[in-house]
Enzyme design. Structure first.
Site, PDB file in Angstrom:
ATOM      1  N   ASP A  35       0.870  -1.185   0.000  1.00 34.84           N
ATOM      2  CA  ASP A  35       0.000   0.000   0.000  1.00 34.84           C
ATOM      3  C   ASP A  35       0.903   1.229   0.000  1.00 34.84           C
ATOM      4  O   ASP A  35       1.907   1.263   0.729  1.00 34.84           O
ATOM      5  CB  ASP A  35      -0.896  -0.033   1.255  1.00 34.84           C
ATOM      6  CG  ASP A  35      -2.113   0.871   1.120  1.00 34.84           C
ATOM      7  OD1 ASP A  35      -1.930   2.075   0.862  1.00 34.84           O
ATOM      8  OD2 ASP A  35      -3.245   0.380   1.275  1.00 34.84           O
ATOM      9  N   PHE A  76      -6.842  -4.160  -4.679  1.00 39.44           N
ATOM     10  CA  PHE A  76      -7.862  -3.176  -4.286  1.00 39.44           C
ATOM     11  C   PHE A  76      -7.448  -1.745  -4.589  1.00 39.44           C
ATOM     12  O   PHE A  76      -8.285  -0.836  -4.527  1.00 39.44           O
ATOM     13  CB  PHE A  76      -8.127  -3.260  -2.775  1.00 39.44           C
ATOM     14  CG  PHE A  76      -8.767  -4.545  -2.351  1.00 39.44           C
ATOM     15  CD1 PHE A  76     -10.147  -4.693  -2.373  1.00 39.44           C
ATOM     16  CD2 PHE A  76      -8.004  -5.623  -1.946  1.00 39.44           C
ATOM     17  CE1 PHE A  76     -10.745  -5.877  -1.998  1.00 39.44           C
ATOM     18  CE2 PHE A  76      -8.581  -6.818  -1.568  1.00 39.44           C
ATOM     19  CZ  PHE A  76      -9.956  -6.942  -1.589  1.00 39.44           C
ATOM     20  N   TYR A 144     -13.715   6.623 -14.672  1.00 44.55           N
ATOM     21  CA  TYR A 144     -13.549   5.647 -13.588  1.00 44.55           C
ATOM     22  C   TYR A 144     -14.063   4.269 -14.028  1.00 44.55           C
ATOM     23  O   TYR A 144     -13.346   3.266 -13.988  1.00 44.55           O
ATOM     24  CB  TYR A 144     -14.280   6.126 -12.327  1.00 44.55           C
ATOM     25  CG  TYR A 144     -14.415   5.032 -11.293  1.00 44.55           C
ATOM     26  CD1 TYR A 144     -13.293   4.524 -10.652  1.00 44.55           C
ATOM     27  CD2 TYR A 144     -15.664   4.477 -10.989  1.00 44.55           C
ATOM     28  CE1 TYR A 144     -13.403   3.489  -9.734  1.00 44.55           C
ATOM     29  CE2 TYR A 144     -15.790   3.453 -10.069  1.00 44.55           C
ATOM     30  CZ  TYR A 144     -14.658   2.959  -9.444  1.00 44.55           C
ATOM     31  OH  TYR A 144     -14.772   1.924  -8.550  1.00 44.55           O
ATOM     32  N   GLY A 287     -23.930  11.763 -13.736  1.00 43.26           N
ATOM     33  CA  GLY A 287     -23.464  10.370 -13.870  1.00 43.26           C
ATOM     34  C   GLY A 287     -24.142   9.390 -12.936  1.00 43.26           C
ATOM     35  O   GLY A 287     -23.735   8.236 -12.869  1.00 43.26           O
TER      36      GLY A 287
END
Ligand code: UDP
Length: 327
Positions: A35, A76, A144, A287
């Site tokens: 991370d 993730f 995205y 959106g």
């Protein structure tokens, strides 16, 4: 249960990743987290080893993949704000696509063949029918969603060309928190309905803006399918086991199959917390489709997945306990 395995969790300090780490540790597996701490917190890790670094850093990945024998990778780490992706697509394609491509290429080169990839209902765009199953057309309406659709496509092609095996999991609305309130949702900035509404109820934020009351739904507000973060984590573990047992690369939609409107969520929050949620009407958010509800029957059938916390009250209760604890 299968015997102990070693997993790399990329983005394991974030909201969903940290619940995944908990789930893997509970199942007796070894966990290494990679991370960069750009959106996650060390304190979210309930165990395992942390490597701080960039998931697109090939030199670091080579070192990690040579130094450990991973039985799988759960990915993730990604940027998640739809609005930001519209104004800064370069950032989204760079992070969500380019870095992910580097990472899966490194996995392939090191012969690591089980990837669980975090995808999203945003790959579908405006729903053509509901509930949404895996066969629903994919026409993302923002960078995205497009970035996740691109990675799903890369994974399909990697499987065909190299036999690289993966499962992409398309989350609907992840919500809730650890039932013991050790970890929970904490985005910076926060854009999600449930934490924003709970914080408004606590007086930590101004009134919640209800984005549109003129949708074609019974009360005019948008309908979403909220799924408990621990149930999502369980589905990932089952998807890993599916790959370890020889399952073919695939995608699954993950949700409860039941939709709740923004107003119904606010009503539930008021019931659970015993506090009013200050709210005001606001224009639609760009959106936002009127209704997003999952048909998750394929995941249930194929993986034997059974959400434990399928009712909204429990999801809100856990999120509330976490909100109170984090202060
Ligand atoms: N929403 C809202 N006010 C907010 C945040 C969200 O009315 O301050 C609505 C949003 O329009 C959507 C639903 O709540 O219909 C869930 O939004 P969220 O951002 O939590 O998740 P998304 O559906 O965008 O993944």
């Amino acid at each position: 249960m299968s015997k102990s395995k070693k997993l790399l969790v990329i983005g394991g300090c974030g909201y969903i990743g940290s619940h995944m780490v908990k789930c893997l540790l509970n199942a007796g597996h070894d966990v290494v987290v990679l991370d960069d701490l750009s959106a996650g917190y060390k304190e979210n890790m309930l165990g395992g080893e942390l490597v701080v670094g960039d998931c697109g850093d090939r030199v670091l990945l080579d070192r990690l993949f040579s130094g450990h024998h991973f039985d799988g990778v759960l990915h993730f780490a990604s940027l998640i704000q739809v609005g930001e992706s519209v104004v800064n697509p370069a950032k989204y394609y760079q992070c969500n696509v380019a870095k992910t491509l580097t990472m899966i290429e490194a996995m392939k080169d090191h012969g690591i063949g089980a990837l669980i990839f975090s995808s999203t209902a945003a790959v579908f765009g405006e729903p053509v029918y509901t509930p949404i199953n895996e066969a629903h057309p994919r026409q993302p309406i923002n960078p995205y969603g497009m970035s996740k659709h691109m990675v799903e496509t890369i994974l399909r092609d990697f499987d065909r060309a190299y036999g690289f095996r993966s499962v992409a999991l398309r989350y609907f609305n992840a919500a809730g928190a650890d039932p013991e309130a050790r970890i929970g949702e904490g985005h910076e900035p926060e854009t999600h309905l449930i934490p924003l509404a709970l914080q408004a109820a606590l007086g930590k934020r101004p009134a919640l803006k209800v984005f549109g009351r003129d949708y074609d739904t019974p009360d005019g507000t948008c309908i979403r399918d909220y799924i408990h973060v621990d149930d999502l984590a369980d589905a990932h573990l089952l998807a890993l086991e599916y790959l370890w047992n020889g399952g073919a690369s695939t995608v699954f939609n993950l949700g409860n199959g039941e939709g709740f409107s923004v107003q119904e969520v606010l009503n539930t929050i008021e019931r659970v917390t015993g506090k009013p949620v200050p709210a005001e009407d606001a224009p639609r958010r760009e959106g936002d489709p009127a209704r997003l509800v999952a048909d998750a029957s394929t995941a249930k059938l194929t993986l034997g997945w059974k959400p434990q916390y399928a009712d909204l009250e429990t999801i809100v209760q856990h999120a509330w306990q976490w909100e109170l604890k984090r202060g």
